[in-house]
Design a protein around this motif. Structure first.
Motif, PDB file in Angstrom:
ATOM      1  N   LYS A 110       0.827  -1.211   0.000  1.00  0.00           N
ATOM      2  CA  LYS A 110       0.000   0.000   0.000  1.00  0.00           C
ATOM      3  C   LYS A 110       0.859   1.258   0.000  1.00  0.00           C
ATOM      4  O   LYS A 110       0.598   2.212  -0.748  1.00  0.00           O
ATOM      5  CB  LYS A 110      -0.919  -0.012   1.225  1.00  0.00           C
ATOM      6  N   SER A 124      -7.525  11.962   0.263  1.00  0.00           N
ATOM      7  CA  SER A 124      -7.744  11.543   1.639  1.00  0.00           C
ATOM      8  C   SER A 124      -7.263  10.096   1.779  1.00  0.00           C
ATOM      9  O   SER A 124      -7.041   9.406   0.782  1.00  0.00           O
ATOM     10  CB  SER A 124      -9.226  11.629   1.987  1.00  0.00           C
ATOM     11  N   ALA A 125      -7.107   9.641   3.014  1.00  0.00           N
ATOM     12  CA  ALA A 125      -6.658   8.267   3.253  1.00  0.00           C
ATOM     13  C   ALA A 125      -7.621   7.262   2.616  1.00  0.00           C
ATOM     14  O   ALA A 125      -7.196   6.251   2.037  1.00  0.00           O
ATOM     15  CB  ALA A 125      -6.534   8.020   4.752  1.00  0.00           C
ATOM     16  N   LYS A 126      -8.899   7.549   2.698  1.00  0.00           N
ATOM     17  CA  LYS A 126      -9.910   6.656   2.123  1.00  0.00           C
ATOM     18  C   LYS A 126      -9.812   6.643   0.599  1.00  0.00           C
ATOM     19  O   LYS A 126      -9.880   5.581  -0.031  1.00  0.00           O
ATOM     20  CB  LYS A 126     -11.305   7.104   2.565  1.00  0.00           C
ATOM     21  N   GLU A 127      -9.664   7.834  -0.001  1.00  0.00           N
ATOM     22  CA  GLU A 127      -9.548   7.926  -1.459  1.00  0.00           C
ATOM     23  C   GLU A 127      -8.302   7.204  -1.959  1.00  0.00           C
ATOM     24  O   GLU A 127      -8.337   6.492  -2.961  1.00  0.00           O
ATOM     25  CB  GLU A 127      -9.513   9.401  -1.887  1.00  0.00           C
ATOM     26  N   GLU A 128      -7.193   7.396  -1.254  1.00  0.00           N
ATOM     27  CA  GLU A 128      -5.943   6.750  -1.652  1.00  0.00           C
ATOM     28  C   GLU A 128      -6.072   5.229  -1.600  1.00  0.00           C
ATOM     29  O   GLU A 128      -5.621   4.522  -2.514  1.00  0.00           O
ATOM     30  CB  GLU A 128      -4.800   7.200  -0.735  1.00  0.00           C
ATOM     31  N   LYS A 129      -6.711   4.726  -0.560  1.00  0.00           N
ATOM     32  CA  LYS A 129      -6.892   3.276  -0.421  1.00  0.00           C
ATOM     33  C   LYS A 129      -7.730   2.719  -1.560  1.00  0.00           C
ATOM     34  O   LYS A 129      -7.440   1.644  -2.103  1.00  0.00           O
ATOM     35  CB  LYS A 129      -7.543   2.956   0.928  1.00  0.00           C
ATOM     36  N   LEU A 130      -8.765   3.441  -1.960  1.00  0.00           N
ATOM     37  CA  LEU A 130      -9.619   3.009  -3.069  1.00  0.00           C
ATOM     38  C   LEU A 130      -8.849   2.981  -4.386  1.00  0.00           C
ATOM     39  O   LEU A 130      -8.988   2.051  -5.184  1.00  0.00           O
ATOM     40  CB  LEU A 130     -10.841   3.931  -3.191  1.00  0.00           C
ATOM     41  N   THR A 143      -6.873  -7.111  -3.665  1.00  0.00           N
ATOM     42  CA  THR A 143      -6.834  -5.902  -2.839  1.00  0.00           C
ATOM     43  C   THR A 143      -6.252  -6.199  -1.461  1.00  0.00           C
ATOM     44  O   THR A 143      -5.677  -5.310  -0.820  1.00  0.00           O
ATOM     45  CB  THR A 143      -8.244  -5.304  -2.684  1.00  0.00           C
ATOM     46  N   GLU A 147      -1.569  -4.969   2.207  1.00  0.00           N
ATOM     47  CA  GLU A 147      -0.953  -4.955   3.535  1.00  0.00           C
ATOM     48  C   GLU A 147       0.299  -5.835   3.616  1.00  0.00           C
ATOM     49  O   GLU A 147       0.948  -5.895   4.663  1.00  0.00           O
ATOM     50  CB  GLU A 147      -1.975  -5.414   4.586  1.00  0.00           C
TER      51      GLU A 147
END
Length: 254
Positions: A110, A124-130, A143, A147
């Motif tokens: 990640k 944002s952290a959420k946007e980056e993760k998506l 996905t 990690e």
């Protein structure tokens, strides 16, 4: 307009001083000229020591040529200001040969893929993760792999992570510097076909640096043969096995 224009580029390594590299004076590249069009893959095919890696570094903006010019998206890569070069660098990414040394072993997948996003985007952290999850799916990984640490992945999986990082910013072009030569034959084929699929799907252009005739044949639209730092012959890949230059015949036909 051509995406990449390399015009009469020469780079000679000195035998002493700061440029000492263990190479003989006079090695490097000499008067190299070629173009890469949008959506095209140009293979640079040559033996070890022919100047392939030097050429790749010059195209990436990492090694200034002694003479000649490198134009990318209509801008001179070495004569542009710092702001312009940073903008151009976003659209010009790279995948190296050694998938393990190309990543920080202390970073998760990640973090590795997210590095260019953090440098250029404000997510944002959420946007980056998506976005990272989508990139992993694009290169054929799960996905849940985000990690994992690099040492938990096979060479083929980690090279896919490097490809995901390279396409994260939706670049116009990727320099592929022997990207499959350290992988076994089955994984090589999978990666090459995936790169070709990405090229067709999202319109990527590649500069594919390799010594592997079969790999170049799979991915490239055109191939330029480099011998002792000079491009000796350029042709459509479909006509590669009908080359005429003696060096090309030796490299292609063995």
């Amino acid at each position: 307009m051509s995406l990449l224009v390399v015009n009469q580029v020469t780079k000679t390594y000195g035998s002493s001083g700061w440029s000492r590299t263990g190479k003989q004076a006079g090695s490097g590249v000499t008067d190299v000229t070629f173009q890469v069009e949008p959506g095209m893959c140009l293979g640079i095919l040559g033996e070890s020591g022919a100047g392939k890696s030097t050429l790749g570094k010059i195209v990436l903006g990492l090694l200034p040529p002694d003479s000649g010019s490198v134009g990318f998206q209509g801008m001179d890569l070495y004569r542009s200001d710092r702001h312009t070069r940073k903008r151009l660098r976003r659209d010009l990414q790279v995948v190296f040969q050694d998938c393990y040394s190309a990543v920080n072993p202390r970073m998760t997948v990640k973090q590795i893929i997210g590095e260019p996003l953090r440098n250029y985007e404000r997510l944002s952290a959420k946007e980056e993760k998506l976005v990272i999850a989508e990139l992993l799916e694009t290169v054929g990984l799960a996905t849940t792999d985000m990690e994992k640490m690099p040492d938990q992945m096979s060479g083929g999986q980690l090279q896919r992570v490097n490809i995901a990082r390279a396409i994260a910013l939706k670049p116009k072009m990727i320099v592929l510097d022997e990207p499959v030569s350290s992988l076994d034959m089955i994984v090589q084929k999978q990666i090459l076909y995936h790169l070709r699929e990405l090229k067709e799907k999202i319109g990527l252009s590649y500069l594919f640096i390799s010594h592997d005739v079969l790999a170049v044949n799979v991915l490239s639209d055109e191939v330029a043969i480099i011998e002792r730092g000079r491009i000796v012959e350029t042709m459509e890949t479909a006509h590669m096995f009908h080359c005429v230059h003696p060096a090309s015949k030796r490299i292609i036909h063995g």
